[in-house]
Write a protein that holds these residues in place. Structure first.
Motif, PDB file in Angstrom:
ATOM      1  N   CYS A   1       5.964  -5.247  -7.309  1.00 18.51           N
ATOM      2  CA  CYS A   1       5.856  -3.771  -6.536  1.00 18.51           C
ATOM      3  C   CYS A   1       6.953  -3.784  -5.310  1.00 18.51           C
ATOM      4  O   CYS A   1       7.803  -2.814  -5.138  1.00 18.51           O
ATOM      5  CB  CYS A   1       4.548  -3.696  -5.887  1.00 18.51           C
ATOM      6  SG  CYS A   1       3.474  -3.574  -7.118  1.00 18.51           S
ATOM      7  N   LYS A   2       7.191  -5.110  -4.679  1.00 20.21           N
ATOM      8  CA  LYS A   2       8.137  -5.005  -3.423  1.00 20.21           C
ATOM      9  C   LYS A   2       9.503  -5.170  -4.075  1.00 20.21           C
ATOM     10  O   LYS A   2      10.491  -4.545  -3.326  1.00 20.21           O
ATOM     11  CB  LYS A   2       7.798  -6.496  -2.748  1.00 20.21           C
ATOM     12  CG  LYS A   2       6.873  -6.586  -1.832  1.00 20.21           C
ATOM     13  CD  LYS A   2       6.493  -7.739  -0.992  1.00 20.21           C
ATOM     14  CE  LYS A   2       5.393  -7.614  -0.233  1.00 20.21           C
ATOM     15  NZ  LYS A   2       5.228  -8.851   0.576  1.00 20.21           N
ATOM     16  N   SER A   3       9.862  -5.472  -5.019  1.00 24.18           N
ATOM     17  CA  SER A   3      11.087  -5.593  -5.644  1.00 24.18           C
ATOM     18  C   SER A   3      11.425  -4.191  -6.291  1.00 24.18           C
ATOM     19  O   SER A   3      12.436  -4.322  -6.964  1.00 24.18           O
ATOM     20  CB  SER A   3      11.238  -6.929  -6.772  1.00 24.18           C
ATOM     21  OG  SER A   3      10.519  -6.853  -7.728  1.00 24.18           O
ATOM     22  N   GLY A   4      10.481  -3.276  -6.672  1.00 25.79           N
ATOM     23  CA  GLY A   4      10.839  -2.121  -7.175  1.00 25.79           C
ATOM     24  C   GLY A   4      10.774  -1.881  -8.723  1.00 25.79           C
ATOM     25  O   GLY A   4      11.250  -1.000  -9.031  1.00 25.79           O
ATOM     26  N   VAL A   5       9.961  -2.822  -9.243  1.00 23.10           N
ATOM     27  CA  VAL A   5       9.916  -2.706 -10.774  1.00 23.10           C
ATOM     28  C   VAL A   5       8.824  -1.887 -11.343  1.00 23.10           C
ATOM     29  O   VAL A   5       8.730  -1.755 -12.485  1.00 23.10           O
ATOM     30  CB  VAL A   5      10.238  -4.000 -11.436  1.00 23.10           C
ATOM     31  CG1 VAL A   5      11.478  -4.693 -11.317  1.00 23.10           C
ATOM     32  CG2 VAL A   5       9.064  -4.996 -11.056  1.00 23.10           C
ATOM     33  N   VAL A   6       7.889  -1.742 -10.469  1.00 27.43           N
ATOM     34  CA  VAL A   6       6.436  -1.051 -11.009  1.00 27.43           C
ATOM     35  C   VAL A   6       6.806   0.464 -10.198  1.00 27.43           C
ATOM     36  O   VAL A   6       6.838   0.762  -9.215  1.00 27.43           O
ATOM     37  CB  VAL A   6       5.429  -1.702 -10.288  1.00 27.43           C
ATOM     38  CG1 VAL A   6       4.135  -0.842 -10.441  1.00 27.43           C
ATOM     39  CG2 VAL A   6       5.309  -3.241 -10.751  1.00 27.43           C
ATOM     40  N   SER A   7       6.245   1.309 -11.136  1.00 30.10           N
ATOM     41  CA  SER A   7       6.295   2.697 -10.640  1.00 30.10           C
ATOM     42  C   SER A   7       5.110   3.493 -11.453  1.00 30.10           C
ATOM     43  O   SER A   7       4.629   2.963 -12.626  1.00 30.10           O
ATOM     44  CB  SER A   7       7.649   3.485 -11.392  1.00 30.10           C
ATOM     45  OG  SER A   7       7.891   3.550 -12.717  1.00 30.10           O
ATOM     46  N   ILE A   8       4.485   4.478 -10.550  1.00 21.65           N
ATOM     47  CA  ILE A   8       3.306   5.022 -11.303  1.00 21.65           C
ATOM     48  C   ILE A   8       3.653   6.590 -11.341  1.00 21.65           C
ATOM     49  O   ILE A   8       4.065   7.387 -10.478  1.00 21.65           O
ATOM     50  CB  ILE A   8       2.279   4.952 -10.245  1.00 21.65           C
ATOM     51  CG1 ILE A   8       1.749   3.661 -10.088  1.00 21.65           C
ATOM     52  CG2 ILE A   8       1.050   5.700 -10.590  1.00 21.65           C
ATOM     53  CD1 ILE A   8       0.565   3.319  -9.107  1.00 21.65           C
TER      54      ILE A   8
END
Length: 81
Positions: free
Chosen positions: A23-30
């Motif tokens: 999540c911190k590295s920006g690879v997870v999105s909702i």
């Protein structure tokens, strides 16, 4: 339930720290919006994870009430799109 905890409980990631780092590295999105680790997951949300070689999309079907679920029960909580 927090997205980092959800990914760990439904056996998408092995450890909560791994999903938190993702999540911190920006690879997870909702639902197309980049998600922080503390973002709440609701039924019907679509979680997208961008791995190096591919992109995985999961639809949330239910929120677990226990700390862990068996891997065989994963299909009750998420559906891979």
């Amino acid at each position: 339930m927090r997205v980092d905890k959800f990914l760990n409980v439904v056996n998408i990631t092995k450890r909560r720290a791994v999903s938190e780092d993702m999540c911190k590295s920006g690879v997870v999105s909702i639902n197309g919006v980049q998600a922080k680790a503390a973002k709440d997951v609701k039924i019907g949300d679509v979680i997208t994870i961008k791995f190096l070689a591919r992109e995985a999309r999961y639809e949330v079907l239910a929120i677990p009430t226990t700390k862990s679920i068996p891997k065989s029960a994963q299909s009750e909580y998420v559906k891979e799109l």
